[in-house]
Motif scaffolding. Structure first.
Motif, PDB file in Angstrom:
ATOM      1  N   ARG A  47       0.765  -1.285  -0.025  1.00 23.49           N
ATOM      2  CA  ARG A  47       0.144  -0.019  -0.079  1.00 23.49           C
ATOM      3  C   ARG A  47       0.870   1.243   0.054  1.00 23.49           C
ATOM      4  O   ARG A  47       0.736   2.184  -0.892  1.00 23.49           O
ATOM      5  CB  ARG A  47      -0.940  -0.048   1.123  1.00 23.49           C
ATOM      6  N   SER A 102      -5.461   4.086   3.680  1.00 21.19           N
ATOM      7  CA  SER A 102      -4.328   4.601   3.918  1.00 21.19           C
ATOM      8  C   SER A 102      -3.304   3.941   4.525  1.00 21.19           C
ATOM      9  O   SER A 102      -3.476   2.881   5.268  1.00 21.19           O
ATOM     10  CB  SER A 102      -4.673   6.011   4.598  1.00 21.19           C
ATOM     11  N   TYR A 103      -2.041   4.220   4.052  1.00 26.65           N
ATOM     12  CA  TYR A 103      -0.903   3.624   4.711  1.00 26.65           C
ATOM     13  C   TYR A 103      -0.678   3.986   6.161  1.00 26.65           C
ATOM     14  O   TYR A 103      -0.505   5.013   6.292  1.00 26.65           O
ATOM     15  CB  TYR A 103       0.230   3.355   3.789  1.00 26.65           C
ATOM     16  N   LEU A 146      -5.620  -0.034  -2.115  1.00 26.99           N
ATOM     17  CA  LEU A 146      -5.431   1.321  -2.050  1.00 26.99           C
ATOM     18  C   LEU A 146      -6.556   1.987  -1.420  1.00 26.99           C
ATOM     19  O   LEU A 146      -6.597   3.381  -1.218  1.00 26.99           O
ATOM     20  CB  LEU A 146      -5.204   2.037  -3.523  1.00 26.99           C
ATOM     21  N   ARG A 167       1.555   3.804  -3.068  1.00 24.88           N
ATOM     22  CA  ARG A 167       1.135   5.465  -2.974  1.00 24.88           C
ATOM     23  C   ARG A 167       2.607   6.289  -2.774  1.00 24.88           C
ATOM     24  O   ARG A 167       2.441   7.430  -3.175  1.00 24.88           O
ATOM     25  CB  ARG A 167       0.287   5.746  -1.663  1.00 24.88           C
TER      26      ARG A 167
END
Length: 457
Positions: free
Chosen positions: A60, A122-123, A119, A64
Motif C-alpha cells: 500500500r 491509507s498506509y 489502495l 502510494r
C-alpha cells in the motif's frame, strides 16, 4: 512491525499486482508474502534469498509513495525484510534500474484496477525510525548548526561503531594492498599511506580537522614522530580519543580538542594537514572559505591531504545540485547537512583558495570493499547493535552501508585522495618519485621520534 496483515481480498490483490510487475522484471530473487506465498521476480529466480513483505501495508505504501525513503522506513521497522543473506549480498541480485523502469512498462489502468482493494485504505507510518527533522542551513552564519548535525551522526555510541569498524576505529575508506586483505590490515595500510603521502617527518606539526576516533593522530605521532593536533565536534569521539591518547602514552605528542576546526587561534600554523572524509560535512557553499581557512593555517608549501566521497558530475552544471533519492535518504537518516561535490569541483576550489594540486588518486573500489566489510560485521552483530541503539536504527545503518557498498562497486559514487601544497612561487618540494617513497617519508619508532623531537627543541 504492522499488526494488521490484511484481508483476503488484499492478499489476492497483492499476489495479482506482484505477479503483473514480475512480468516486466528479470532479477534473481523472490518475494515472499505474509501468508508464505513465494513469487519469483525473474526467470529461474532462486528462493534461498528472499524479500519478505509482512503485511498489505507494505505494498500500500510503496504504491502510494514509491521512494527510497519508503523502502528505508519499511526495512527499518521489519515490515520489509531480507532473509537468506545480509542486505548487500541480497541487493547484488537486484538491478534497481529495472524497478525504476517499471512505470514506463506496466499498464497503469490495469494495475490500478488490480490494486484497488489495497489502495482503498491509507498506509500507516512507523514512528520508531530516528530522523533529522530540522533544516540544515547553508552557512554557519545562516543557522547551520554543525555540532548538532555531527552529534546526530557520531554520538550514537562508540560501542555501536566498534561493532563494525576496525581495531583503530577508522571511519573512512581503507586501502587494500590486496582484495583479500583484512579490514584491520587495510586500515593500517591506509593510515601509513596518508603519512607517506604527507611526507611526514619527525617534528612536523600535523592538523587533523574532524579527527574521528584518533586513529591517524596516534599513528602519525607514534610512527612518524609528529606533533599531532585534532579537533572534533562529537562528544563521544572526543572522550574516546582522550582515553586512547592516555592509554598509549602519547599525551606529549597528541592533543585533541572538542571544538569547531574553524576556531583556531591565528598563530596556529601547521606543516601538514590531513582532512579525511570530513569535507562531506562542511556543505558545498562553504568549501572555498574552508579551504582558504586551512591555507591560512599552513606554512608556505605545507602539504595538504584530502580524502572524500564524490558524486559523478552531470552533463549540465545546473543539474548537479539536485538531490538524488540516495542523498535525500542520507541527509534524513544518516548525515544531516551532508553534501558530496565532484572531483573537478574540489580541485578547482583548492586552486581558487591558493593551493597547488599535485596528485589525485581514485580509491572508489577500496571504499566498496571497506563498506562491504562494515555491512558484514554489523550484520553479524546486529543483535548487539539493537541492544545499543535499537533494531530500527541498526537496520537503517545496515541499509545505508549496503547502499554505499553497491554505489561504490557500481561506480555511482566515487572516492579520491588528493595531495596539494600551499602554493608559493618556485619548487613545490614534493619531489619526483611519488608513487613509491613519497618524498622519502619513513616510519620511525617511538623512541627515535621522542629523541629527535628533544634534539629539535
Amino acid at each position: 512491525m504492522s499488526r494488521e496483515l490484511g484481508t483476503e481480498r488484499e492478499l489476492q490483490a497483492t499476489k495479482a499486482v506482484i505477479g503483473e510487475l514480475a512480468k516486466h522484471l528479470d532479477v534473481n530473487i523472490c518475494l515472499e508474502l505474509w501468508d508464505g506465498t513465494i513469487i519469483p521476480l525473474g526467470q529461474g529466480a532462486q528462493e534461498e534469498i528472499r524479500f519478505v513483505i509482512a503485511s498489505a501495508n507494505v505494498l500500500r505504501r510503496l504504491l502510494r509513495q514509491p521512494s527510497l525513503i519508503s523502502v528505508a522506513e519499511l526495512y527499518a521497522t521489519g515490515d520489509l525484510d531480507v532473509v537468506g543473506a545480509n542486505p548487500v549480498d541480497a541487493m547484488r541480485h537486484v538491478d534497481h534500474l529495472q524497478f525504476l523502469a517499471l512505470p514506463r512498462k506496466v499498464n497503469k489502468a490495469r494495475m490500478l484496477k488490480m490494486a484497488l482493494p489495497i489502495l482503498l485504505k491509507s498506509y500507516s507510518v512507523s514512528s520508531f525510525v530516528k530522523r533529522f527533522t530540522k533544516e540544515a542551513g547553508v552557512t554557519p552564519n545562516s543557522g547551520r548548526n554543525d555540532k548538532e548535525m555531527i552529534g546526530f551522526h557520531y554520538d550514537l555510541s562508540n560501542e555501536f561503531y566498534s561493532l563494525f569498524l576496525d581495531k583503530e576505529m577508522v571511519y573512512s575508506s581503507a586501502y587494500f594492498p590486496t582484495p583479500d586483505s583484512s579490514l584491520d590490515e587495510a586500515q593500517l595500510y591506509k593510515l601509513d599511506l596518508i603519512c607517506r603521502k604527507l611526507r611526514l617527518a619527525p617534528g612536523d606539526k600535523l592538523f587533523d580537522p574532524g579527527c574521528g576516533w584518533g586513529g591517524l593522530l596516534c599513528h602519525a605521532a607514534r610512527h612518524y614522530g609528529v606533533e599531532a593536533y585534532g579537533t572534533t565536534l562529537s562528544e563521544e569521539q572526543f572522550a574516546h580519543v582522550k582515553a586512547k591518547v592516555a592509554t598509549m602514552g602519547l599525551g606529549d605528542r597528541v592533543k585533541v580538542e572538542l571544538r569547531d576546526c574553524r576556531s583556531l587561534a591565528d598563530d596556529q600554523i601547521f606543516d601538514k594537514i590531513a582532512q579525511v572524509e570530513m569535507i562531506e560535512h562542511v556543505g558545498i557553499a562553504n568549501h572555498q572559505d574552508f579551504y582558504k581557512y586551512l591555507r591560512k593555517h599552513m606554512r608556505p608549501r605545507g602539504v595538504y591531504f584530502g580524502q572524500a566521497s564524490f558524486r559523478r558530475n552531470t552533463a549540465r552544471p545546473e543539474d548537479f545540485p539536485r538531490l538524488t533519492p540516495y542523498m535525500q535518504f542520507i541527509i534524513k537518516y544518516i548525515f544531516p547537512g551532508g553534501e558530496l561535490d565532484h572531483i573537478g569541483m574540489t580541485t578547482g576550489v583548492l586552486e581558487q583558495a591558493g593551493f597547488e594540486v599535485h596528485e589525485v588518486e581514485a580509491v572508489r573500489e577500496h571504499f566498496g570493499y571497506t563498506t562491504e566489510h562494515w555491512v558484514r560485521r554489523l550484520y553479524d552483530r546486529r543483535e548487539e547493535g539493537a541492544a545499543l541503539v535499537g533494531m530500527p536504527q541498526t537496520r537503517i545503518w545496515l541499509l545505508y552501508l549496503s547502499l554505499c557498498a553497491l554505489s561504490f562497486h557500481r561506480g555511482a559514487l566515487n572516492a579520491f585522495q588528493v595531495i596539494a601544497t600551499n602554493r608559493r612561487s618556485g619548487a613545490s618540494g614534493i619531489g619526483f618519485d611519488r608513487t613509491t617513497v613519497y618524498g622519502g617519508a619513513r616510519r620511525v619508532d617511538a623512541d627515535d621520534a621522542r629523541a629527535n623531537m628533544l634534539k629539535s627543541a
